[in-house]
Structure formats: structure tokens, C-alpha cells
Design a protein around this motif. Structure first.
Motif, PDB file in Angstrom:
ATOM      1  N   ILE A 301      12.229  55.782  76.514  1.00 31.52           N
ATOM      2  CA  ILE A 301      10.859  56.081  76.581  1.00 31.52           C
ATOM      3  C   ILE A 301      10.383  55.011  77.722  1.00 31.52           C
ATOM      4  O   ILE A 301      10.698  53.783  77.586  1.00 31.52           O
ATOM      5  N   GLU A 302       9.666  55.537  78.530  1.00 35.12           N
ATOM      6  CA  GLU A 302       9.312  54.379  79.975  1.00 35.12           C
ATOM      7  C   GLU A 302       8.121  53.872  79.668  1.00 35.12           C
ATOM      8  O   GLU A 302       7.000  54.706  79.548  1.00 35.12           O
ATOM      9  N   GLU A 303       7.814  52.489  79.448  1.00 37.52           N
ATOM     10  CA  GLU A 303       6.793  51.855  79.336  1.00 37.52           C
ATOM     11  C   GLU A 303       6.592  51.099  80.950  1.00 37.52           C
ATOM     12  O   GLU A 303       7.468  51.572  81.745  1.00 37.52           O
ATOM     13  N   ALA A 304       5.672  50.368  80.940  1.00 39.45           N
ATOM     14  CA  ALA A 304       5.639  49.757  82.497  1.00 39.45           C
ATOM     15  C   ALA A 304       6.730  48.887  82.740  1.00 39.45           C
ATOM     16  O   ALA A 304       6.738  47.720  82.161  1.00 39.45           O
ATOM     17  N   GLY A 305       7.797  49.196  83.625  1.00 35.24           N
ATOM     18  CA  GLY A 305       8.912  48.305  83.819  1.00 35.24           C
ATOM     19  C   GLY A 305       9.785  48.181  83.032  1.00 35.24           C
ATOM     20  O   GLY A 305      10.936  47.481  82.871  1.00 35.24           O
ATOM     21  N   VAL A 306       9.773  48.947  81.530  1.00 31.72           N
ATOM     22  CA  VAL A 306      10.748  48.841  80.671  1.00 31.72           C
ATOM     23  C   VAL A 306      10.949  50.291  80.048  1.00 31.72           C
ATOM     24  O   VAL A 306      10.274  50.990  80.001  1.00 31.72           O
ATOM     25  N   ARG A 307      12.349  50.385  79.804  1.00 34.22           N
ATOM     26  CA  ARG A 307      12.680  51.657  79.179  1.00 34.22           C
ATOM     27  C   ARG A 307      13.217  51.315  77.859  1.00 34.22           C
ATOM     28  O   ARG A 307      14.121  50.511  77.634  1.00 34.22           O
ATOM     29  N   ILE A 308      12.728  51.901  76.775  1.00 34.76           N
ATOM     30  CA  ILE A 308      12.813  51.863  75.538  1.00 34.76           C
ATOM     31  C   ILE A 308      13.859  52.786  74.550  1.00 34.76           C
ATOM     32  O   ILE A 308      13.445  54.168  74.765  1.00 34.76           O
ATOM     33  N   PRO A 309      15.128  52.616  74.422  1.00 35.64           N
ATOM     34  CA  PRO A 309      15.882  53.655  74.047  1.00 35.64           C
ATOM     35  C   PRO A 309      15.659  54.100  72.346  1.00 35.64           C
ATOM     36  O   PRO A 309      15.182  53.191  71.699  1.00 35.64           O
ATOM     37  N   ALA A 310      15.473  55.272  72.027  1.00 39.19           N
ATOM     38  CA  ALA A 310      15.135  55.457  70.776  1.00 39.19           C
ATOM     39  C   ALA A 310      15.900  56.892  70.194  1.00 39.19           C
ATOM     40  O   ALA A 310      16.541  57.517  70.945  1.00 39.19           O
ATOM     41  N   SER A 311      16.097  57.045  68.938  1.00 36.46           N
ATOM     42  CA  SER A 311      16.944  58.035  68.596  1.00 36.46           C
ATOM     43  C   SER A 311      16.101  59.331  68.257  1.00 36.46           C
ATOM     44  O   SER A 311      16.638  60.313  68.386  1.00 36.46           O
ATOM     45  N   ALA A 312      14.746  59.072  68.047  1.00 31.86           N
ATOM     46  CA  ALA A 312      13.975  60.202  67.914  1.00 31.86           C
ATOM     47  C   ALA A 312      12.308  59.880  68.549  1.00 31.86           C
ATOM     48  O   ALA A 312      12.224  58.446  68.826  1.00 31.86           O
ATOM     49  N   VAL A 313      11.525  60.817  68.826  1.00 32.94           N
ATOM     50  CA  VAL A 313      10.410  60.697  69.393  1.00 32.94           C
ATOM     51  C   VAL A 313       9.369  61.364  68.752  1.00 32.94           C
ATOM     52  O   VAL A 313       9.646  62.613  68.473  1.00 32.94           O
ATOM     53  N   VAL A 314       8.079  60.981  68.366  1.00 29.36           N
ATOM     54  CA  VAL A 314       6.917  61.762  67.958  1.00 29.36           C
ATOM     55  C   VAL A 314       5.909  61.644  68.984  1.00 29.36           C
ATOM     56  O   VAL A 314       5.515  60.721  69.497  1.00 29.36           O
ATOM     57  N   MET A 315       5.484  63.013  69.295  1.00 29.47           N
ATOM     58  CA  MET A 315       4.523  63.023  70.521  1.00 29.47           C
ATOM     59  C   MET A 315       3.434  63.680  70.105  1.00 29.47           C
ATOM     60  O   MET A 315       3.480  64.727  69.604  1.00 29.47           O
ATOM     61  N   GLY A 316       2.346  62.825  70.299  1.00 26.41           N
ATOM     62  CA  GLY A 316       0.846  63.358  70.040  1.00 26.41           C
ATOM     63  C   GLY A 316       0.295  64.097  70.922  1.00 26.41           C
ATOM     64  O   GLY A 316       0.947  64.103  72.044  1.00 26.41           O
ATOM     65  N   ASP A 317      -0.899  64.529  70.779  1.00 26.59           N
ATOM     66  CA  ASP A 317      -1.528  65.164  71.864  1.00 26.59           C
ATOM     67  C   ASP A 317      -1.594  64.686  73.249  1.00 26.59           C
ATOM     68  O   ASP A 317      -1.615  65.448  74.139  1.00 26.59           O
ATOM     69  N   ARG A 318      -1.906  63.381  73.092  1.00 23.24           N
ATOM     70  CA  ARG A 318      -2.144  62.630  74.629  1.00 23.24           C
ATOM     71  C   ARG A 318      -0.765  62.797  75.392  1.00 23.24           C
ATOM     72  O   ARG A 318      -1.009  62.585  76.521  1.00 23.24           O
ATOM     73  N   ALA A 319       0.222  62.959  74.624  1.00 20.64           N
ATOM     74  CA  ALA A 319       1.617  62.893  75.364  1.00 20.64           C
ATOM     75  C   ALA A 319       2.053  64.131  76.160  1.00 20.64           C
ATOM     76  O   ALA A 319       2.838  63.961  76.964  1.00 20.64           O
ATOM     77  N   VAL A 320       1.028  65.206  76.033  1.00 17.06           N
ATOM     78  CA  VAL A 320       1.472  66.518  76.726  1.00 17.06           C
ATOM     79  C   VAL A 320       1.566  65.957  78.274  1.00 17.06           C
ATOM     80  O   VAL A 320       2.382  66.651  78.931  1.00 17.06           O
ATOM     81  N   GLY A 321       0.767  65.421  78.996  1.00 18.15           N
ATOM     82  CA  GLY A 321       0.826  65.353  80.466  1.00 18.15           C
ATOM     83  C   GLY A 321       1.919  64.083  80.763  1.00 18.15           C
ATOM     84  O   GLY A 321       1.730  64.106  82.108  1.00 18.15           O
ATOM     85  N   LEU A 322       2.626  63.626  80.137  1.00 14.39           N
ATOM     86  CA  LEU A 322       3.637  62.956  80.428  1.00 14.39           C
ATOM     87  C   LEU A 322       4.739  63.441  81.214  1.00 14.39           C
ATOM     88  O   LEU A 322       5.160  64.411  80.938  1.00 14.39           O
ATOM     89  N   THR A 323       5.433  62.743  82.037  1.00 11.79           N
ATOM     90  CA  THR A 323       6.617  63.189  82.713  1.00 11.79           C
ATOM     91  C   THR A 323       7.842  63.228  82.052  1.00 11.79           C
ATOM     92  O   THR A 323       7.928  62.159  81.140  1.00 11.79           O
TER      93      THR A 323
END
Length: 509
Positions: A301-323
């Protein structure tokens, strides 16, 4: 590293986060840098911000939330319970229920008349009651009464609500009672609404009772329960704060920077990916860098300047437009949207009719826009009292197919505003009401139109039963997926989160 990264701070996303956090999984919550799908983009185009308060009530109509199965009320009670022994309950999250009230409708002479009760979506249980006669007129009421003596020819088979009403009660009952209520709720004609959506089980009751009016009488109490509105006692923003407070008790983190991208990686490629990431991507100093469970990293998961590794991700409605959003995160959002405009006005001149009808505090009618579209106009007393000096008027447009491409064009927005201004002027002139503050703009937004057919609902939710969804560590949740049905969205998000957390914790199904 975290076990689950949740993108979104709406009630659905945070409900999912709580399911993971309560069993000891590490959770990090971030907001998407993008505005998301059409509902969010429409708000931004109209001058709305994408702040956290907006996200707490985005993707659904906050004043129109219903809870047919009681699952949302149970969830709110859970959130409101004390965080620890001896601590105070989070009372702002406690559910408040508001049973539907009969509304004033336009009668046979176009005068405001009380809706006949008991009823189901306007279908009267007693077609020759005083109220039914006032709305339908003598001929219309007599035609509706034929339902009592006509045999049921299609046993539990009529799919369209409009067709069922026309065939059993006649055109007047359709035009004056049922269609205005169906348009207000679904944004389409009652002809396009499935009985199985509007009143599940009503067809079966028709078979048992032998008439539609008899079925309405048998179904009336269930209908009241289905249409009862639910909200947190202190509002949806207070619910968001209560959820975050409860999540903090379980050690959930809230990211300070927005999420700008998502990347799927294989467990085997995990170590190589960490090596070249931005500072903190794989070391213990990064937020959430260590996971007690040591699950395989499948996401960055890419935040500003940081990448956070995760085993799972939950994506809400606003996440639709992310790269980098994967296919399972790109399931269809609301296929239909509708414009809603609200404004405070002075008391209309039908208040005496409301008082005579027992203090009714709501009225409903259908008006035509300059382009011929039919809009629903609902009046409601601001204080829940017909004597109140301030009323709220709500225009709800027809359901429109959308492609999820983003905000409506500026010229389209201007056309909608112009149409609303015209309709508002005509409605206020006819009612004797006026704007409380002439300088205050109309509150205009776009919301998902509720599913009106079983086919549309099943098509939108097909992703939840696919083999890909069953094996994926990416959950797509949000009210837009359920076409604005918040209760269904919360229930599904919690259920799917339970299944995923069992996999993450190594518990067999």
C-alpha cells in the motif's frame, strides 16, 4: 507489516476493520487520495469537499437508511457498548429508529389528502375507506374494490409491482398511490420495480389472502419494519469517531498520509520488493512494519513516501480510482445514480390539511422537469411537527445509468441546477412557501439509486460469490456496491471479513 490495510473511513470500511481488529489482527486505516467513483466525484464537482466528515456519510442517503433485517441496529448497539469494563458507553453510536409516517398525497381533485393506511408502498388494505375515496375518487375506489372479488389468476407470479397494482387495483391506484411512492424510493416508475425487491413475500400473501388489498393488510406490519429509518443518535460522523475509538483500543493505526496506490505482489517476491522500497517499507521503524502473525505479504500500500506491506487489503468506494487496483477491487459500483437537492423553506399552505389529517408532517408529489423527466418532491417538517415554521423540501431525480467515469460534466451540472431552480420556483409558488434563506444555495448531490430489480441487484453482487472472490485477499466493500443500501453493505462487509480473517488466522471454514 500489517495483517490488513483498510482503505476508507466510511461506516462500511470501518465495520470491516473492526472484524479483523477484534480477533487480534493488526490493522492500518488510510484514506484514498482519489475522490473515488461517480458519487464522490459528483460531490466534488458541486463544490463538496472530500474530507472525513463527507466520507462518514458518502455513498448513501444519510436520512433514508433503512434496516429490514435489524443487522445495522445490532451493529450500532455493538459499537456503542462500553469499550472496557467500567467505561462509559459510546452513546453517540446508539441506534435511533423512526417508523414511517403516512404522507399527504394529491387526491382526485389535486387537493392534499392523507394517504390511506394501513398500506404497503401505497397499496391500500381498505380500498373503500374515507382516505381511499378522497385520493382515488369514487370510480377509482370502486375499481380498486374489485380486487376483493376478482380471482387471483397468476398465483405469486407477477414480477412487476406496477403491473400487479394496475391489474388488481386499476390505473388510479397506480397513478395516485403507488407510483409516487415508488419513484421517491427507487427513482423509477413502479412498473420497473420488482415486487421481490419492494416487498419480498407480498406475492405469496396475495395467493394466501386471495386479493392484493388483503395481502397489504397481512403485510403491513412487516412493511413498517422494513421502511423504518435508522441512524446513530449523534449522526454518522459521530459513528465514525466511535468506530475509530473502538479500533484504537485494539491497536489499529490511522495513517497520517493518504493512500496513493495499491500493488499486488506474490509472497515469493515479497523480500525483493521490500529491498527497493521507500524508507520504512520493510523495516521495524515503519508504521505497522511487524506483524505478530508473520503472514505472507501479498500487497504493498503506497502512502506518501512509504510503502506498507500487508497480507490483505480492504478497499472502500473511494479506493476505486487508485493506481494498481486489482480486478477483484474493480467490481461494478452503483450502476444507477440520481440527483438529490434539499432546501429549508417556510411552512407550506397545506399545513391546515396536515393538521386535519392528524398532524401529518410529510407530503409527497411528482413533478415534471423542463425536459419532461419526472422528479419526486418530498416535504417534511424540520421538527417532526406539522405546526413547525421550517420545512425541508427534497427533490429526487430519476435514476440514471452511469459508467463510473467520474464527475458529471460542468454543463450537465448547470442543466440540473437550472431544472431544479425552475421546479423549485413552481413548487414554492403553488404551495405558498418561500426559501428560508434566499442566499443559501440548494444542497445538491448525487447518490446511488437503490436496486429496483432482482436482476440488477444480482448482477452487481455477482463478485461476492465468484471463485476469485473466495480466494482473494482483497475485499471490495462500500455502500456504492449495494447501490446505496447501507445496511446490506455493512452486513456483507462484516460477513466477508469474518471469512477472510479465518483464512488469515489459519482457522478452517
Amino acid at each position: 507489516m500489517v495483517d490488513v490495510y483498510v482503505i476508507g473511513e466510511g461506516p462500511v470500511e470501518l465495520a470491516a476493520a473492526l472484524e479483523f481488529a477484534e480477533v487480534g489482527l493488526s490493522v492500518r486505516i488510510g484514506r484514498a487520495a482519489t475522490s473515488g467513483g461517480a458519487a464522490f466525484a459528483a460531490g466534488a464537482a458541486d463544490g463538496g469537499g472530500a474530507d472525513r466528515a463527507d466520507e462518514a456519510r458518502a455513498g448513501f442517503s444519510p436520512d433514508e437508511v433503512t434496516d429490514p433485517d435489524g443487522t445495522l441496529r445490532a451493529f450500532l448497539d455493538h459499537v456503542a457498548s462500553p469499550l472496557s469494563p467500567g467505561s462509559a458507553p459510546l452513546t453517540g453510536a446508539r441506534p435511533i429508529s423512526e417508523a414511517p409516517v403516512p404522507v399527504l398525497l394529491r387526491g382526485a381533485d389535486r387537493a392534499w389528502t392523507m394517504q390511506p393506511t394501513p398500506a404497503v408502498l401505497g397499496i391500500p388494505a381498505v380500498p373503500l375507506s374515507r382516505e381511499s375515496l378522497a385520493v382515488l375518487g369514487r370510480r377509482g375506489a370502486a375499481r380498486a374494490f374489485l380486487d376483493r372479488v376478482r380471482p387471483v389468476l397468476t398465483i405469486g407470479k407477477t414480477r412487476s409491482l406496477g403491473r400487479l397494482v394496475r391489474s388488481r387495483l386499476g390505473k388510479s391506484a397506480f397513478d395516485r398511490l403507488v407510483d409516487p411512492i415508488a419513484r421517491a424510493k427507487y427513482g423509477v416508475s413502479a412498473d420497473q420495480v420488482d415486487v421481490a425487491i419492494a416487498a419480498p413475500g407480498l406475492n405469496e400473501d396475495v395467493t394466501t389472502a386471495g386479493s392484493l388489498c388483503g395481502a397489504a393488510l397481512a403485510y403491513a406490519e412487516r412493511h413498517v419494519a422494513r421502511e423504518t429509518r435508522v441512524r446513530p443518535s449523534a449522526g454518522w460522523e459521530a459513528l465514525r469517531e466511535a468506530l475509530l475509538e473502538r479500533l484504537a483500543l485494539y491497536g489499529a493505526e490511522v495513517a497520517g498520509a493518504p493512500v496513493v496506490g495499491v500493488r499486488s505482489i506474490g509472497a515469493a517476491a515479497c523480500d525483493e520488493s521490500h529491498a527497493g522500497d521507500a524508507p520504512g517499507a520493510g523495516d521495524a521503524s515503519a508504521p505497522g512494519a511487524d506483524s505478530d502473525r508473520g503472514g505472507a505479504t501479498e500487497w504493498l500500500i503506497e502512502e506518501a513516501g512509504v510503502r506498507i506491506p500487508a497480507s490483505a487489503v480492504v478497499m472502500g468506494d473511494r479506493a476505486v480510482g487508485l493506481t494498481g487496483v486489482p480486478a477483484e477491487g474493480q467490481v461494478p459500483e452503483a450502476s444507477s445514480m440520481r440527483w438529490v437537492a434539499e432546501l429549508d423553506v417556510t411552512a407550506p399552505d397545506f399545513v391546515p390539511a396536515a393538521r386535519a389529517a392528524g398532524g401529518r408532517r410529510a407530503a409527497l408529489e411528482t413533478v415534471a422537469a423542463p425536459n419532461g423527466e419526472l422528479w419526486s418532491v418530498a416535504w417534511e417538517s424540520a421538527l417532526g411537527d406539522s405546526e413547525a415554521s421550517t420545512w425541508r423540501i427534497r427533490f429526487a431525480g430519476p435514476a440514471q445509468d452511469v459508467d463510473g467515469a467520474g464527475a458529471p460534466r460542468a454543463e450537465a451540472l448547470a442543466d440540473v441546477r437550472a431544472a431544479i431552480d425552475t421546479m423549485l420556483r413552481d413548487v414554492l409558488d403553488a404551495s405558498g412557501a418561500r426559501r428560508m434563506d434566499p442566499d443559501l444555495p440548494v444542497d445538491l448531490r448525487m447518490v446511488p439509486a437503490l436496486f429496483a430489480s432482482v436482476e440488477a441487484r444480482d448482477r452487481s453482487l455477482l463478485h461476492t460469490t465468484s471463485p476469485v472472490a473466495a480466494e482473494s485477499t482483497c475485499l471490495r466493500v462500500g455502500p456504492a456496491v449495494h447501490s446505496g443500501d447501507l445496511a446490506a453493505a455493512v452486513a456483507e462487509a462484516r460477513e466477508r471479513s469474518v471469512h477472510l480473517r479465518r483464512r488469515l488466522t489459519g482457522i478452517a471454514e
